[in-house]
Design a protein around this motif. Sequence first.
Motif, short mmCIF file in Angstrom:
data_model
loop_
_atom_site.label_atom_id
_atom_site.label_comp_id
_atom_site.label_asym_id
_atom_site.label_seq_id
_atom_site.Cartn_x
_atom_site.Cartn_y
_atom_site.Cartn_z
N LEU A 1 0.82 -1.21 0.00
CA LEU A 1 0.00 0.00 0.00
C LEU A 1 0.85 1.26 0.00
N ASP A 2 2.11 1.13 0.45
CA ASP A 2 2.99 2.30 0.44
C ASP A 2 3.57 2.57 -0.96
N GLY A 3 3.24 1.69 -1.92
CA GLY A 3 3.66 1.91 -3.30
C GLY A 3 5.10 1.54 -3.60
N LYS A 4 5.80 0.94 -2.65
CA LYS A 4 7.22 0.64 -2.86
C LYS A 4 7.44 -0.64 -3.68
N LYS B 1 -0.15 -3.80 3.72
CA LYS B 1 0.26 -2.52 4.31
C LYS B 1 1.73 -2.22 4.08
N ASP B 2 2.60 -3.24 4.10
CA ASP B 2 4.01 -3.07 3.77
C ASP B 2 4.60 -4.43 3.40
N ALA B 3 5.84 -4.45 2.97
CA ALA B 3 6.48 -5.67 2.50
C ALA B 3 6.62 -6.71 3.61
N THR B 4 6.97 -6.27 4.80
CA THR B 4 7.13 -7.20 5.92
C THR B 4 5.81 -7.90 6.23
N TYR B 5 4.74 -7.13 6.25
CA TYR B 5 3.43 -7.70 6.53
C TYR B 5 2.99 -8.63 5.39
N GLY B 6 3.25 -8.24 4.17
CA GLY B 6 2.91 -9.08 3.01
C GLY B 6 3.62 -10.41 3.06
N LYS C 1 -7.84 -3.99 8.05
CA LYS C 1 -7.52 -3.04 6.97
C LYS C 1 -6.03 -2.98 6.66
N GLU C 2 -5.32 -4.07 6.98
CA GLU C 2 -3.89 -4.16 6.65
C GLU C 2 -3.70 -4.81 5.28
N ILE C 3 -4.80 -5.38 4.76
CA ILE C 3 -4.85 -5.90 3.39
C ILE C 3 -6.06 -5.27 2.74
N GLN C 4 -5.86 -4.71 1.56
CA GLN C 4 -6.97 -4.11 0.82
C GLN C 4 -7.15 -4.84 -0.50
N ILE C 5 -8.41 -5.11 -0.81
CA ILE C 5 -8.75 -5.75 -2.08
C ILE C 5 -9.38 -4.70 -2.98
N GLN C 6 -8.83 -4.58 -4.17
CA GLN C 6 -9.44 -3.72 -5.17
C GLN C 6 -9.89 -4.62 -6.32
N GLY C 7 -11.06 -4.36 -6.84
CA GLY C 7 -11.56 -5.17 -7.94
C GLY C 7 -12.48 -6.28 -7.46
N ASN C 8 -12.50 -7.36 -8.19
CA ASN C 8 -13.43 -8.47 -7.99
C ASN C 8 -12.98 -9.41 -6.86
N PRO C 9 -13.69 -9.43 -5.71
CA PRO C 9 -13.31 -10.31 -4.61
C PRO C 9 -13.42 -11.80 -4.96
N ALA C 10 -14.31 -12.14 -5.87
CA ALA C 10 -14.44 -13.55 -6.27
C ALA C 10 -13.16 -14.04 -6.94
N LEU C 11 -12.49 -13.15 -7.66
CA LEU C 11 -11.23 -13.54 -8.30
C LEU C 11 -10.11 -13.71 -7.26
N VAL C 12 -10.21 -13.01 -6.15
CA VAL C 12 -9.23 -13.20 -5.07
C VAL C 12 -9.36 -14.62 -4.52
N MET C 13 -10.61 -15.07 -4.35
CA MET C 13 -10.84 -16.44 -3.88
C MET C 13 -10.29 -17.45 -4.90
N TRP C 14 -10.49 -17.17 -6.18
CA TRP C 14 -9.96 -18.03 -7.24
C TRP C 14 -8.43 -18.10 -7.13
N PHE C 15 -7.80 -16.93 -6.94
CA PHE C 15 -6.34 -16.87 -6.81
C PHE C 15 -5.87 -17.70 -5.61
N GLN C 16 -6.55 -17.56 -4.48
CA GLN C 16 -6.15 -18.33 -3.30
C GLN C 16 -6.29 -19.82 -3.55
N GLY C 17 -7.29 -20.20 -4.33
CA GLY C 17 -7.46 -21.61 -4.70
C GLY C 17 -6.32 -22.14 -5.55
N LEU C 18 -5.69 -21.27 -6.34
CA LEU C 18 -4.55 -21.68 -7.17
C LEU C 18 -3.35 -22.10 -6.33
N MET C 19 -3.22 -21.51 -5.14
CA MET C 19 -2.03 -21.73 -4.33
C MET C 19 -1.83 -23.19 -3.94
#
Length: 130
Positions: A40-43, A72-77, A97-115
Amino acid sequence: MKFRFLLWMLGRLMAKASRTNPEFQQQLAGKDLVFQLHTLDGKMARHFIVKDQRIVSKRGVASAPAFALGFKDATYGFATMTAKNKQLAFMQGIQNKEIQIQGNPALVMWFQGLMKYLMPKKKSAAKKAA
């Protein structure tokens, strides 16, 4: 640095799985999208392109991702993506609120399923006994 390496390695693992793992390829069927993981800090940012049942990753920000996960930052990620109970870590991060989802939340679930397809296969008990 650890988070940057983790995102790069994630891209490599998904690219390989998209070439060699039929179950992984099946999850990619019909998907044509770009998603992004970033701080989120853009780094730090890395985006992943899903097209023709393949995944390619590139560093930097995508112009219009279907979804983006911001930590929120690289360490947290890094801590979240490597947690023993990833699902709990993600849910807590979203609630706090240390993780923010932008866009389609259903696709986030799909991504987690890929793992689950990226984890090394555990040897069965029969193979260990041999």
